[in-house]
Design a protein around this motif. Structure first.
Motif, PDB file in Angstrom:
ATOM      1  N   SER A  15       0.804  -1.223   0.000  1.00 19.62           N
ATOM      2  CA  SER A  15       0.000   0.000   0.000  1.00 19.62           C
ATOM      3  C   SER A  15       0.837   1.274   0.000  1.00 19.62           C
ATOM      4  O   SER A  15       0.309   2.369  -0.046  1.00 19.62           O
ATOM      5  CB  SER A  15      -0.967   0.013   1.189  1.00 19.62           C
ATOM      6  OG  SER A  15      -0.243   0.030   2.398  1.00 19.62           O
ATOM      7  N   SER A  16       2.165   1.141   0.063  1.00 19.38           N
ATOM      8  CA  SER A  16       3.020   2.330  -0.006  1.00 19.38           C
ATOM      9  C   SER A  16       4.421   1.949  -0.441  1.00 19.38           C
ATOM     10  O   SER A  16       4.788   0.774  -0.484  1.00 19.38           O
ATOM     11  CB  SER A  16       3.086   3.026   1.366  1.00 19.38           C
ATOM     12  OG  SER A  16       3.776   2.204   2.290  1.00 19.38           O
ATOM     13  N   LEU A  20       4.225  -0.731  -3.299  1.00 21.79           N
ATOM     14  CA  LEU A  20       3.182  -0.157  -4.149  1.00 21.79           C
ATOM     15  C   LEU A  20       3.669  -0.023  -5.593  1.00 21.79           C
ATOM     16  O   LEU A  20       2.965  -0.381  -6.538  1.00 21.79           O
ATOM     17  CB  LEU A  20       2.767   1.218  -3.608  1.00 21.79           C
ATOM     18  CG  LEU A  20       1.785   2.025  -4.465  1.00 21.79           C
ATOM     19  CD1 LEU A  20       0.447   1.296  -4.620  1.00 21.79           C
ATOM     20  CD2 LEU A  20       1.568   3.417  -3.853  1.00 21.79           C
ATOM     21  N   MET A  35      -2.446  -7.444  -3.426  1.00 25.35           N
ATOM     22  CA  MET A  35      -1.827  -6.500  -2.498  1.00 25.35           C
ATOM     23  C   MET A  35      -2.189  -6.941  -1.083  1.00 25.35           C
ATOM     24  O   MET A  35      -3.338  -6.817  -0.661  1.00 25.35           O
ATOM     25  CB  MET A  35      -2.335  -5.082  -2.788  1.00 25.35           C
ATOM     26  CG  MET A  35      -2.019  -4.613  -4.206  1.00 25.35           C
ATOM     27  SD  MET A  35      -2.831  -3.028  -4.656  1.00 25.35           S
ATOM     28  CE  MET A  35      -1.847  -1.836  -3.712  1.00 25.35           C
ATOM     29  N   CYS A  37      -2.071  -6.364   2.599  1.00 23.29           N
ATOM     30  CA  CYS A  37      -1.845  -5.176   3.430  1.00 23.29           C
ATOM     31  C   CYS A  37      -2.654  -5.212   4.715  1.00 23.29           C
ATOM     32  O   CYS A  37      -3.643  -5.916   4.822  1.00 23.29           O
ATOM     33  CB  CYS A  37      -2.267  -3.922   2.668  1.00 23.29           C
ATOM     34  SG  CYS A  37      -1.509  -3.752   1.056  1.00 23.29           S
ATOM     35  N   ALA A  43      -4.737   0.919   0.972  1.00 21.03           N
ATOM     36  CA  ALA A  43      -4.246   0.218  -0.223  1.00 21.03           C
ATOM     37  C   ALA A  43      -5.100   0.583  -1.435  1.00 21.03           C
ATOM     38  O   ALA A  43      -4.574   0.816  -2.537  1.00 21.03           O
ATOM     39  CB  ALA A  43      -4.266  -1.290   0.007  1.00 21.03           C
ATOM     40  N   ILE A  59      -7.115  -6.691  -3.314  1.00 14.89           N
ATOM     41  CA  ILE A  59      -6.541  -6.319  -2.017  1.00 14.89           C
ATOM     42  C   ILE A  59      -6.995  -7.335  -0.977  1.00 14.89           C
ATOM     43  O   ILE A  59      -8.169  -7.657  -0.882  1.00 14.89           O
ATOM     44  CB  ILE A  59      -6.989  -4.898  -1.613  1.00 14.89           C
ATOM     45  CG1 ILE A  59      -6.479  -3.883  -2.641  1.00 14.89           C
ATOM     46  CG2 ILE A  59      -6.469  -4.541  -0.227  1.00 14.89           C
ATOM     47  CD1 ILE A  59      -7.075  -2.499  -2.482  1.00 14.89           C
TER      48      ILE A  59
END
Length: 319
Positions: A15-16, A20, A35, A37, A43, A59
């Motif tokens: 998410s970063s 990401l 993803m 997270c 996210a 996600i």
């Protein structure tokens, strides 16, 4: 093309930062990105912000500090029916300013649990999924960092990583123990220790499971000085560090470029060497070529790798 024909990669901490941008780069290469997270809304926002097409990602919830959450994630992933073609262990926390250790739900020190133990459990559980991959060449990639290595500038700055004889792990790693070596709590050292564990884990995975055909590797994508990893550092550090890396050391890389580098290690044929630690150098080479770097003496200590494996397995309930 049906959604299950796409290669699927799981990326923790997507998410970063580097995670990401690795997600974005792999999505652009036609991969489906899971993803994994802690904060699902964050996210979602991040994926939209960097312009990931909606059909390129899913996600899913994971909190690497919680062994229960890691197990739940694996169940959730299997329920999705996707083939797992690559796993990228990227999530990490770094809390240089805390005075007292924080604890995971199981009572372990938080930094090492999130960065090492949670990923160690995830790798072990998902080996099954990688072995059954529809890809002819599944990969497991663990992010490294220059700070694991006292032979390099980033790792020379004290406190240096040192796992000692793993006395803290051997003693159960709960209150009052907060460090792998069993000594007094040092948050920066906890982070560096966890990154040594990441490299040892990758090498031990390769030693144990080389014959499975899974490619195990690590990489140091360069110094991503403005990543949110440093969000718990002094504000002044957050300003000066990127400037220093850009103008003084030449080590700076953007989050975007670092993500691109993770993507090539996951997807490109020339990165199929198992047991390798890929680096682009601490001083970024102008031609941007990667090479297999020798890891620190501690991170290439095979006896330590084996002992770390056995003790970690015990702590996460795999033994």
């Amino acid at each position: 093309m049906g959604q299950h024909q796409k290669s699927t990669v799981v990326i923790t901490g997507a998410s970063s930062g580097v995670g990401l941008y690795a997600a974005k780069a792999l999505g652009q290469r036609g991969w489906h990105v899971v993803m994994a997270c802690r904060d699902l809304a964050k996210a979602q926002k991040a994926a939209q912000l960097v312009g990931m097409p909606l059909d390129s990602y899913t996600i899913m919830s994971i909190d690497l500090a919680s062994l229960e959450s890691v197990r739940q994630f694996v169940q959730d992933f299997r329920a999705s029916g996707r083939s797992l073609d690559a796993l990228v262990c990227n999530a990490a926390i770094y809390m240089p300013l805390i005075k007292e250790p924080l604890r995971s739900p199981e009572g372990f020190e938080l930094t090492v649990t999130t960065n090492h133990l949670g990923h160690f459990l995830l790798c072990n559980l998902m080996l099954e999924d990688l072995k059954n991959s529809s890809s002819s060449e599944p990969r497991l990639v663990i992010l490294g960092t220059v700070t694991h290595n006292p032979d390099e500038l980033g790792g020379k700055i004290p406190p240096r990583p040192d796992l000692g004889n793993l006395d803290g792990f051997a003693a159960g790693f709960k209150e009052p123990i907060s460090m792998i070596d069993g000594k007094k709590f040092e948050p920066v050292k906890a982070y560096k220790d966890s990154k040594v564990c990441n490299v040892l884990t990758m090498r031990e995975l390769d030693r144990r499971y080389h014959a499975t055909g899974i490619t195990f590797s690590s990489l140091y994508p360069g110094c991503v000085a403005d990543t949110p990893l440093f969000r718990n550092h002094y504000p002044l550090f957050q300003k000066i560090f990127p400037w220093f890396q850009k103008n003084i050391t030449g080590g700076y890389v953007s989050q975007e470029l670092a993500g691109e580098r993770v993507a090539v290690v996951v997807a490109d044929p020339e990165y199929s060497q198992s047991g390798a630690y890929w680096s682009w150098g601490n001083r970024q080479k102008k031609d941007g070529k990667s090479f297999v770097q020798k890891v620190s003496p501690q991170a290439r200590d095979d006896e330590k790798a084996e002992r770390l494996w056995e003790l970690s397995a015990k702590l996460v309930g795999l033994a």
